[in-house]
Design a protein around this motif. Structure first.
Motif, short mmCIF file in Angstrom:
data_model
loop_
_atom_site.label_atom_id
_atom_site.label_comp_id
_atom_site.label_asym_id
_atom_site.label_seq_id
_atom_site.Cartn_x
_atom_site.Cartn_y
_atom_site.Cartn_z
N GLU A 1 28.33 -11.33 -4.85
CA GLU A 1 28.67 -11.56 -6.09
C GLU A 1 27.61 -11.97 -6.91
O GLU A 1 28.00 -12.65 -8.17
CB GLU A 1 30.05 -12.21 -6.11
N LYS A 2 26.45 -12.04 -6.74
CA LYS A 2 25.46 -12.62 -7.41
C LYS A 2 24.23 -11.27 -7.69
O LYS A 2 23.65 -11.27 -8.67
CB LYS A 2 24.45 -13.41 -6.74
N THR A 3 24.35 -10.36 -6.80
CA THR A 3 23.52 -9.14 -6.90
C THR A 3 24.36 -7.82 -7.16
O THR A 3 25.39 -7.91 -6.75
CB THR A 3 22.52 -8.94 -5.75
N VAL A 4 23.50 -6.69 -7.66
CA VAL A 4 24.15 -5.41 -7.69
C VAL A 4 23.40 -4.55 -6.70
O VAL A 4 22.33 -4.73 -6.59
CB VAL A 4 24.30 -4.94 -9.04
N SER A 5 24.10 -3.30 -6.60
CA SER A 5 23.44 -2.24 -5.74
C SER A 5 22.48 -1.82 -6.86
O SER A 5 22.74 -0.42 -6.57
CB SER A 5 24.78 -1.62 -4.99
N SER A 6 21.61 -2.13 -6.88
CA SER A 6 20.54 -1.22 -7.62
C SER A 6 19.32 -0.89 -7.04
O SER A 6 19.08 -1.40 -5.78
CB SER A 6 19.93 -2.46 -8.89
N MET A 7 18.52 0.15 -7.25
CA MET A 7 17.20 0.20 -6.86
C MET A 7 16.24 0.84 -7.66
O MET A 7 16.49 1.59 -8.75
CB MET A 7 17.35 1.53 -5.86
N ASP A 8 15.11 0.18 -7.92
CA ASP A 8 13.77 0.77 -8.62
C ASP A 8 12.87 1.02 -7.62
O ASP A 8 12.47 0.33 -6.84
CB ASP A 8 13.51 -0.43 -9.58
N ILE A 9 12.32 2.22 -8.03
CA ILE A 9 11.11 2.51 -7.29
C ILE A 9 9.86 2.53 -8.05
O ILE A 9 9.74 3.10 -9.38
CB ILE A 9 11.27 4.09 -6.91
N LEU A 10 8.97 1.82 -7.42
CA LEU A 10 7.75 1.44 -8.02
C LEU A 10 6.57 2.41 -7.51
O LEU A 10 6.46 2.31 -6.22
CB LEU A 10 7.43 0.00 -7.75
N GLY B 1 4.00 2.14 -12.61
CA GLY B 1 5.20 1.29 -12.17
C GLY B 1 6.44 1.97 -11.95
O GLY B 1 6.40 2.81 -11.21
N GLU B 2 7.52 1.64 -12.59
CA GLU B 2 8.82 2.09 -12.40
C GLU B 2 9.16 3.63 -12.53
O GLU B 2 8.70 3.88 -13.87
CB GLU B 2 9.86 1.32 -13.24
N VAL B 3 9.02 4.50 -11.67
CA VAL B 3 9.44 5.84 -11.93
C VAL B 3 10.85 6.15 -11.65
O VAL B 3 11.10 7.21 -12.24
CB VAL B 3 8.51 6.68 -10.96
N CYS C 1 0.81 -1.20 0.21
CA CYS C 1 0.13 0.09 -0.05
C CYS C 1 0.81 1.29 0.13
O CYS C 1 0.46 2.35 0.66
CB CYS C 1 -1.06 0.01 1.23
N ARG C 2 1.95 1.35 -0.58
CA ARG C 2 2.81 2.44 -0.87
C ARG C 2 3.89 2.16 -1.57
O ARG C 2 3.99 0.86 -2.10
CB ARG C 2 3.25 2.91 0.73
N PRO C 3 4.88 3.17 -2.08
CA PRO C 3 5.81 3.02 -3.10
C PRO C 3 6.59 1.93 -2.75
O PRO C 3 7.11 1.91 -1.46
CB PRO C 3 6.34 4.27 -3.26
N ILE C 4 7.34 1.16 -3.47
CA ILE C 4 8.25 0.32 -3.20
C ILE C 4 9.71 0.68 -3.77
O ILE C 4 9.95 1.02 -4.79
CB ILE C 4 7.86 -1.07 -3.85
#
Length: 461
Positions: free
Chosen positions: A369-378, A383-385, A346-349
């Motif tokens: 070593e499997k993931t990257v330091s990314s961020m997507d705001i939904l 959707g993705e803003v 119920c709020r932005p992710i």
RNA sequence: UCCCUAAUAGCUCAGUUUGGUUAGAGCAUUUGACUGUUAAUCAAAGUGUCACAGGUCCGAAUCCUGUUUGGGGAGCCA
């Protein structure tokens, strides 16, 4: 001296009552042969002009039609009508140019409901409508807010190039820029196209992001942002994609991913608070078209964003029987999944630490070593803003990553240099400006919030 | 790009399922009346390449094929 008044200025000023004013504008409609309803675009409110029939010739009044531009000289007076506080009793009416009634009848200027698609077909005239002018005033205010925010935070506004030779994201389609005559291309000995003969001496494209150039600036100036047009030649036919769109891209030295998230959340909140305050009238008008608009905006302002990692998101989604598409660690989240998460919390992710595979080469590799330091705001609905990351500042790791992804590193020598001469942790993100306008105005189709939309098969205006 | 769906008057739509004579409504427009109205009201009038191209049929807005464009969904992303 002649004083021209914008409606925005006079309709709120009581001290102008009984003064002579001169106003310009376009006629929305002419009622009862007595009331000219005009608008000059400065505000949502129309201005009512009173015409005393005996003061003007029939010939003149007959020429006053929908869509015509007028200059009115008259006395600003309190209105006896209920729907407006004040109006202008005209003494002089000047017509700028004649309008053909039969022609104007074919346009969207007639005061009726038009579908958004119809307005889009007459993109040059839709600025005159209440709906589109409201959106444009909000869009303007939002642009200003962006510059204002960064200015007071000490960011520098950098103009990154629109013509580039690098493909920043590794994303698919880019528009080629050339001066070649396509019917007569220069060839080399092997019959390949000889790009050394082109304007820049090599292949060039319209920019898909100012990020790489932005990083070089941030690694000297500290905090920078770009705000400009961006081009993607992808065959995307959706409610939230444009081939030419505007993006705000801050890039900050010494910022780690948490600082990046804080900045993103703060700026989005700032935008919404300012728009709700400064564009009340237009927002309330849009609310009349879309019931839940204010609640949706308030939801963002009132709640902190939910920060979860990609791995946590997968765990949540796998336990949900409602999800149709099968899911396992490693896949890109589908829009169904994104929508579920936003509704679930119920709020932005803010979605963190996506798998390295499939993400851009410049994102910083995490310790696992499997993931990257990314961020997507939904956000709800759009959707993705925002899409961003902490950048890979370690030269060797960055180089490895490029080699893994088969990116020919030579054209990026200048980008790689930033990691050789005083490299520091740094972060940034791209904020889809048009998507934000779409969210704030509650308009369903992104083509209806940009003056002249460019989408596949559409660049008429 | 893939799936679904639609295109009829200036606008918003009905008519298409089940082919049948002259394709309708409201609004807008035009003319007239009225004149403190709020997308004013009342009366009368005009308005169509039924998206385009082809096919079936005695006959097509309606059925079939193709094309174009729009809308919804998916993918790519901001």
């Amino acid at each position: 001296m002649t004083v021209f008044y914008e409606y925005k200025r006079i309709t709120t000023k009581k001290n102008l009552i009984f003064q002579e004013v001169i106003v310009n504008g376009w006629v929305r409609y002419f009622r009862s042969n007595r009331f000219i309803i005009m608008n000059d675009g400065s505000t949502l409110k129309d201005l009512q002009i009173i015409v005393m029939e005996s003061n003007f010739s029939k010939e003149l009044l007959k020429k006053i039609t929908i869509g015509i531009a007028l200059q009115i000289r008259g006395i600003f007076t309190e209105s006896t009508g209920k729907k407006q506080l004040a109006e202008v009793i005209s003494t002089v009416i000047q017509i700028y140019n004649k309008v053909s009634v039969s022609e104007i009848n074919k346009t969207i200027l007639q005061p009726k409901f038009h579908k958004p698609e119809t307005l889009r077909d007459q993109a040059h005239l839709r600025f005159r409508t209440k709906l589109f002018s409201s959106i444009m005033r909000i869009r303007h205010q939002l642009s200003f807010c962006a510059h204002e925010y960064f200015y007071y935070q000490g960011f520098f506004y950098i103009h990154t190039p629109i013509i580039t030779s690098s493909d920043a994201e590794g994303v698919g389609g880019m528009f080629k820029v050339t001066i070649f005559n396509l019917n007569d291309l220069p060839k080399d000995d092997q019959q390949y196209i000889d790009h050394t003969k082109d304007f820049f001496g090599h292949e060039t494209y319209l920019s898909v992001s100012g990020q790489l150039e932005g990083e070089t600036a941030a690694l000297s100036l500290g905090q920078i942002y770009t705000f400009g047009p961006t081009f993607r030649a992808e065959n995307s036919n959706t409610l939230r994609h444009l081939s030419e769109f505007w993006m705000i891209e801050p890039e900050i030295a010494f910022y780690e991913i948490t600082d990046n998230m804080n900045l993103a959340e703060d700026i989005l909140n700032y935008f919404l608070i300012k728009i709700l305050k400064r564009c009340k009238e237009d927002i309330y008008y849009l609310k009349s078209k879309e019931d839940m608009l204010l609640e949706r905006l308030q939801l963002i302002v009132d709640n902190s964003f939910c920060r979860i990692s990609y791995t946590e998101a997968i765990t949540i989604l796998t336990s949900q029987p409602k999800i149709k598409h099968t899911i396992h660690w490693g896949i890109d989240l589908l829009s169904e999944h994104e929508r579920y998460l936003v509704e679930h919390f119920c709020r932005p992710i803010i979605l963190l630490d996506a798998p390295a595979e499939g993400k851009a080469f410049y994102m910083r590799l995490n310790d696992d070593e499997k993931t990257v330091s990314s961020m997507d705001i939904l956000f709800p609905r759009i959707g993705e803003v925002i899409g961003g990351s902490q950048r890979e500042e370690r030269y060797e790791l960055l180089l490895n990553r490029m080699q893994t992804l088969d990116i020919y590193e030579k054209p990026y020598w200048w980008y790689l240099d930033t990691r050789r001469f005083g490299s520091v942790p740094h972060s940034g993100f791209g904020l889809g400006f048009d998507r934000l306008v779409q969210f704030i105005t509650g308009i369903l189709n992104i083509r209806d919030i940009i003056p002249f939309p460019r989408t596949p098969k559409n660049a008429e205006f």
